[in-house]
Design a protein around this motif. Structure first.
Motif, mmCIF file in Angstrom:
data_model
loop_
_atom_site.group_PDB
_atom_site.id
_atom_site.type_symbol
_atom_site.label_atom_id
_atom_site.label_comp_id
_atom_site.label_asym_id
_atom_site.label_seq_id
_atom_site.Cartn_x
_atom_site.Cartn_y
_atom_site.Cartn_z
ATOM 1 N N TYR A 41 -33.506 -1.444 -19.795
ATOM 2 C CA TYR A 41 -33.900 -3.004 -19.422
ATOM 3 C C TYR A 41 -34.538 -3.858 -20.318
ATOM 4 C CZ TYR A 41 -33.406 -0.552 -15.029
ATOM 5 O OH TYR A 41 -32.557 -0.111 -13.426
ATOM 6 N N ASP A 44 -37.994 -9.455 -19.091
ATOM 7 C CA ASP A 44 -37.963 -10.421 -18.523
ATOM 8 C C ASP A 44 -39.388 -11.651 -18.854
ATOM 9 O OD1 ASP A 44 -37.269 -13.132 -16.866
ATOM 10 O OD2 ASP A 44 -37.082 -12.715 -15.429
ATOM 11 N N THR A 113 -38.245 -7.679 -15.259
ATOM 12 C CA THR A 113 -36.952 -7.363 -16.678
ATOM 13 C C THR A 113 -35.661 -7.576 -16.078
ATOM 14 O OG1 THR A 113 -36.045 -4.942 -15.210
ATOM 15 C CG2 THR A 113 -37.310 -4.274 -17.059
ATOM 16 N N TYR A 114 -34.755 -7.918 -16.657
ATOM 17 C CA TYR A 114 -33.146 -8.661 -16.408
ATOM 18 C C TYR A 114 -32.645 -7.165 -15.784
ATOM 19 C CZ TYR A 114 -34.519 -12.577 -18.804
ATOM 20 O OH TYR A 114 -34.980 -13.977 -18.837
ATOM 21 N N PRO A 115 -31.524 -7.799 -15.276
ATOM 22 C CA PRO A 115 -30.644 -5.730 -14.750
ATOM 23 C C PRO A 115 -30.048 -5.731 -16.067
ATOM 24 C CG PRO A 115 -29.936 -8.319 -13.849
ATOM 25 C CD PRO A 115 -31.238 -8.552 -14.741
ATOM 26 N N THR A 123 -29.740 -7.814 -10.205
ATOM 27 C CA THR A 123 -31.235 -8.096 -9.848
ATOM 28 C C THR A 123 -31.824 -7.370 -11.190
ATOM 29 O OG1 THR A 123 -31.716 -7.216 -8.289
ATOM 30 C CG2 THR A 123 -31.324 -9.082 -7.847
ATOM 31 N N GLY A 124 -33.031 -7.642 -11.564
ATOM 32 C CA GLY A 124 -33.654 -6.384 -12.487
ATOM 33 C C GLY A 124 -34.925 -6.392 -11.791
ATOM 34 N N SER A 144 -37.399 -4.362 -6.564
ATOM 35 C CA SER A 144 -35.969 -5.053 -7.219
ATOM 36 C C SER A 144 -36.753 -6.442 -7.142
ATOM 37 C CB SER A 144 -34.943 -5.481 -6.371
ATOM 38 O OG SER A 144 -33.920 -6.514 -6.497
#
Length: 198
Positions: A41, A44, A113-115, A123-124, A144
């Motif tokens: 991951y 973000d 996080t980002y996905p 979604t992260g 999520s």
């Protein structure tokens, strides 16, 4: 050769003062961030960048007031305006914006996080933790980043005593902690599986 290995092993040991509640939470939160990012991951940092931008605006207002092009008697009205705006602009508006971000978006989050690359979800993760004062119960939650999304997984969490991961000397037993956090990540990913099959 063996002396170098033991020295490097001693340097990599994560140790904390057991009487410092904030230090314990910080150590566990940092370890959680390391574990989640090691699973692929990517962090973000957009929300952090927004907060930095708000801080930069505060600094620009202060610098304009300090280094305005005219000397004192000529810039008297400008300075009065800046002095009047500065506390209001800085402490009321921007601080309120920062608090609003903390209250609405961040809450207890320690990592956004980002996905995962190549995953079906859009979604992260939002990883958050709690360690109440005068308590040894550490709660870790994985949720999520966009709970309203159709690909959002179900929120998972565990609550365990920090004494399961810390020795009496304050050394973090990373293997046990890693295993618990990794199991929670797997549990979150398994809650997404039924949605992928539909």
């Amino acid at each position: 050769m063996e002396e170098k290995k033991t020295e490097s092993a001693i340097k990599n040991v994560k140790k904390v003062n057991l009487l410092d509640h904030n230090a314990i939470k910080h150590l566990l939160d940092e370890s959680v961030s390391d574990i989640v990012t090691s699973r692929g991951y990517k962090e973000d940092v957009r929300l952090s960048n927004v907060k930095f931008l708000l801080g930069a605006i505060i600094i620009v207002v202060a610098l304009v007031a300090q280094f305005y092009n005219k000397k004192f008697p000529e810039n008297r009205d400008f300075l009065i305006c800046c002095i009047g705006l500065y506390p209001f602009y800085r402490y009321v508006v921007l601080t309120a914006a920062m608090q609003l971000i903390l209250y609405i978006k961040e809450k207890n989050a320690i990592l956004f996080t980002y996905p995962l690359e190549g995953s079906f979800t859009s979604t992260g993760l939002v990883v958050s933790s709690k360690l109440p004062r005068f308590s040894d119960q550490y709660t870790l939650t994985i949720d999520s980043a966009d709970p309203k999304s159709i690909s959002a997984g179900k929120s998972v969490q565990f609550t365990k005593s920090v004494t399961q991961w810390l020795t009496k000397d304050g050394v973090l037993v990373e293997g046990l902690f890693w295993k618990d956090v990794d199991a929670l990540i797997k549990e979150y990913n398994e809650t997404e599986e039924p949605k992928k099959k539909r």
